[in-house]
Design an enzyme around this catalytic site. Sequence first.
Site, PDB file in Angstrom:
ATOM      1  N   ASN A  85       0.643  -1.304  -0.129  1.00 20.43           N
ATOM      2  CA  ASN A  85       0.066   0.169  -0.057  1.00 20.43           C
ATOM      3  C   ASN A  85       1.049   1.100  -0.224  1.00 20.43           C
ATOM      4  O   ASN A  85       1.696   1.513  -0.980  1.00 20.43           O
ATOM      5  CB  ASN A  85      -1.018  -0.075   1.069  1.00 20.43           C
ATOM      6  CG  ASN A  85      -0.759  -0.367   2.457  1.00 20.43           C
ATOM      7  OD1 ASN A  85      -0.178  -1.283   2.902  1.00 20.43           O
ATOM      8  ND2 ASN A  85      -0.760   0.699   3.246  1.00 20.43           N
ATOM      9  N   ASP A  86       0.536   2.161   1.015  1.00 17.94           N
ATOM     10  CA  ASP A  86       1.205   3.476   0.985  1.00 17.94           C
ATOM     11  C   ASP A  86       2.957   3.396   0.250  1.00 17.94           C
ATOM     12  O   ASP A  86       3.635   2.778   1.169  1.00 17.94           O
ATOM     13  CB  ASP A  86       1.192   4.047   2.169  1.00 17.94           C
ATOM     14  CG  ASP A  86       0.130   4.166   2.865  1.00 17.94           C
ATOM     15  OD1 ASP A  86      -1.007   3.654   2.469  1.00 17.94           O
ATOM     16  OD2 ASP A  86       0.106   4.740   3.905  1.00 17.94           O
ATOM     17  N   ARG A  93       0.003   9.264  13.394  1.00 19.80           N
ATOM     18  CA  ARG A  93       0.965   8.702  12.702  1.00 19.80           C
ATOM     19  C   ARG A  93       1.533   9.340  11.286  1.00 19.80           C
ATOM     20  O   ARG A  93       1.080  10.389  11.008  1.00 19.80           O
ATOM     21  CB  ARG A  93       0.105   7.238  12.076  1.00 19.80           C
ATOM     22  CG  ARG A  93      -1.007   7.483  11.458  1.00 19.80           C
ATOM     23  CD  ARG A  93      -1.693   6.017  10.963  1.00 19.80           C
ATOM     24  NE  ARG A  93      -2.667   6.153  10.546  1.00 19.80           N
ATOM     25  CZ  ARG A  93      -3.989   5.888  11.197  1.00 19.80           C
ATOM     26  NH1 ARG A  93      -3.896   5.666  12.555  1.00 19.80           N
ATOM     27  NH2 ARG A  93      -5.329   5.760  10.867  1.00 19.80           N
ATOM     28  N   ASP A  94       2.243   8.536  10.618  1.00 15.87           N
ATOM     29  CA  ASP A  94       3.020   9.222   9.326  1.00 15.87           C
ATOM     30  C   ASP A  94       3.727  10.290   9.278  1.00 15.87           C
ATOM     31  O   ASP A  94       3.416  11.230   8.558  1.00 15.87           O
ATOM     32  CB  ASP A  94       1.661   9.153   8.343  1.00 15.87           C
ATOM     33  CG  ASP A  94       0.618   8.015   8.392  1.00 15.87           C
ATOM     34  OD1 ASP A  94       1.140   7.134   8.720  1.00 15.87           O
ATOM     35  OD2 ASP A  94      -0.334   8.382   8.054  1.00 15.87           O
TER      36      ASP A  94
END
Length: 260
Positions: free
Chosen positions: A9-10, A134-135
């Site tokens: 995914n990301d 997050r992130d």
Amino acid sequence: FIAPAQWMNDPNGLIFYKGVYHLFYQHNPYGEMWGSIHWGHAKSKDLVNWEHLPIALAPSVKKGEEHCFSGCCVINNNIPSIIYTSIGPSKLPSTGAEQWLAVSHDDMITWEKYSNNPIMTLNLHRNLDIREWRDPYIWQNNNIWYAVLGGHIHKSRRGVVLLYKSKDLLTWEFLHPLLMGKDQKTGPNWECPNFFPLGNKYILIVSPHRKVIYTIGNYKNCEFTPNKWHILDYGRAFYAPNTMLDNKGRRIMWGWIKGG
């Protein structure tokens, strides 16, 4: 680009380093569904032909990790450094996320996690109750590192991007919320923030679980004054974009294209 097999995914940790483009990505090497999230890794000289490299990050199960969520890669004193969100059975995404550091000493082939992780915890926010934290997206200005992370303030039902600073990537100070959503149209939670200059303006991109949105504004003295929100992509597949600068000064955006 696609992974050699199984789930991805990301896009993460996008960086141009020693003449080569590096792409990391969220990856489950054990199955076709989301789970046991690692960081896959590949490199390219032309953005078309890719060489798969060994997995960069795997969950440190003995240290309570179950997933290595999204993050970024920067060069700190000539050392490639990954900062990412660490999740585990006792560190739930909603209430217990931590930010961890890993470094490479062999031109980004293998990675070693910092022995004193985490480098950032929710305690930074004092009395501010941040959820789904997050992130990290990190940049340097005047020898100071800055970071934005996404999430929301508990019970606000509005996404938020939070701003931090550090001198060494190890000790961080929470400054303030860079921006909070005004209403539910911009989503109750924000993931994958990107914040960067373009011309004489700054762009903030967030992913509120459905459409990806962005706003253009002015940034001075660590304060961001946004304009209107816009949808970045009107399709149903584009999500969690991440950006990088290359050696030509180009701002390149990558996105996760979800399968049907």
